[in-house]
Design an enzyme around this catalytic site. Structure first.
Site, PDB file in Angstrom:
ATOM      1  N   GLU A  72      -2.168  -1.404  -5.011  1.00 37.59           N
ATOM      2  CA  GLU A  72      -3.435  -0.723  -5.269  1.00 37.59           C
ATOM      3  C   GLU A  72      -3.278   0.265  -6.419  1.00 37.59           C
ATOM      4  O   GLU A  72      -2.277   0.961  -6.526  1.00 37.59           O
ATOM      5  CB  GLU A  72      -3.889   0.012  -4.008  1.00 37.59           C
ATOM      6  CG  GLU A  72      -5.284   0.586  -4.106  1.00 37.59           C
ATOM      7  CD  GLU A  72      -5.765   1.184  -2.794  1.00 37.59           C
ATOM      8  OE1 GLU A  72      -6.415   2.239  -2.861  1.00 37.59           O
ATOM      9  OE2 GLU A  72      -5.479   0.610  -1.732  1.00 37.59           O
TER      10      GLU A  72
ATOM     11  N   ASP B 121      -2.288   1.122   7.304  1.00 41.90           N
ATOM     12  CA  ASP B 121      -1.532   0.885   6.074  1.00 41.90           C
ATOM     13  C   ASP B 121      -1.174  -0.587   5.910  1.00 41.90           C
ATOM     14  O   ASP B 121      -1.267  -1.146   4.813  1.00 41.90           O
ATOM     15  CB  ASP B 121      -0.267   1.748   6.043  1.00 41.90           C
ATOM     16  CG  ASP B 121      -0.598   3.228   5.966  1.00 41.90           C
ATOM     17  OD1 ASP B 121      -1.415   3.616   5.114  1.00 41.90           O
ATOM     18  OD2 ASP B 121      -0.048   3.993   6.771  1.00 41.90           O
TER      19      ASP B 121
ATOM     20  N   ASP C 150       0.875  -1.177   0.000  1.00 44.70           N
ATOM     21  CA  ASP C 150       0.000   0.000   0.000  1.00 44.70           C
ATOM     22  C   ASP C 150       0.910   1.224   0.000  1.00 44.70           C
ATOM     23  O   ASP C 150       1.348   1.676   1.058  1.00 44.70           O
ATOM     24  CB  ASP C 150      -0.912  -0.013   1.223  1.00 44.70           C
ATOM     25  CG  ASP C 150      -1.858   1.181   1.251  1.00 44.70           C
ATOM     26  OD1 ASP C 150      -2.287   1.632   0.170  1.00 44.70           O
ATOM     27  OD2 ASP C 150      -2.160   1.668   2.354  1.00 44.70           O
TER      28      ASP C 150
END
Length: 195
Positions: A66, A138, A7
């Protein structure tokens, strides 16, 4: 299969490693890479080096990142895109194939709702991996990406097996693409294959 979720962010980058054995998911590691203040090139180098080290230690088969969404603030979107680019470059430099999912795909896969909050993501990741405590936001997103990919791989494998019993699931579905012939006659109801 060992899956590394990343992430990316310019202040904090989360990572999570999950091992998928059949239908079961096993937590391996998670944490964050903290990027100190400084010039953008220095921060990107710190991010690149950190992700490279995590990838080396994780010994993963695949990495998941992502996809950046367009934010209200174009400058923030641009900076996040640069952080994401540094992370992807580090993963590819370590020889890992990289798969990408949107935030919507991630949240729907983990929570079942595309607008799930950070706390909902943390709670579901904790439950899915039977963790003794909640990971940071996170790290939870990174673990969620790894779980999302494991679920997608299992779904594709089941779909392939349902459409081609003579192959007994031996064809590689890692690309996420199946031919029209393989999809012929398959229906999905309520998220389940019904042949």
């Amino acid at each position: 299969m060992r899956i590394l979720g990343i992430d990316p962010g310019l202040n904090t980058t989360g990572y999570g490693v999950v091992e998928a054995r059949g239908q079961r998911l096993h937590y391996q590691a998670s944490g964050t890479i903290r990027i100190p203040k400084g010039s953008l090139p220095e921060r990107l180098k710190t991010l690149f080096d950190g992700v490279s080290e995590v990838a080396r230690q994780a010994a993963a088969d695949v990495a998941v990142v992502e996809i950046v969404f367009v934010n209200v603030n174009p400058q923030s979107t641009l900076l996040l895109g640069q952080a994401r680019g540094a992370a992807i470059a580090a993963l590819v430099a370590q020889g890992l194939p990289v798969v990408e999912y949107t935030a919507l795909q991630l949240k729907k896969s983990i929570v079942g709702y595309g607008r799930a909050s950070k706390s909902q993501m943390q709670e579901m990741v904790t439950r899915l991996l039977a963790l003794p405590g909640q990971p940071g936001a996170d790290a939870a997103d990174a673990l969620g990406l790894a779980i999302c990919h494991a679920h997608a791989k299992q779904g594709l494998a089941a779909l392939h097996q349902a459409t081609s019993p003579s192959n007994e699931g031996k064809i590689d579905v890692s690309s996420g693409k199946l031919s029209a012939a393989q999809l012929r006659g398959v229906r999905v109801r309520g998220g389940r294959l019904i042949g």
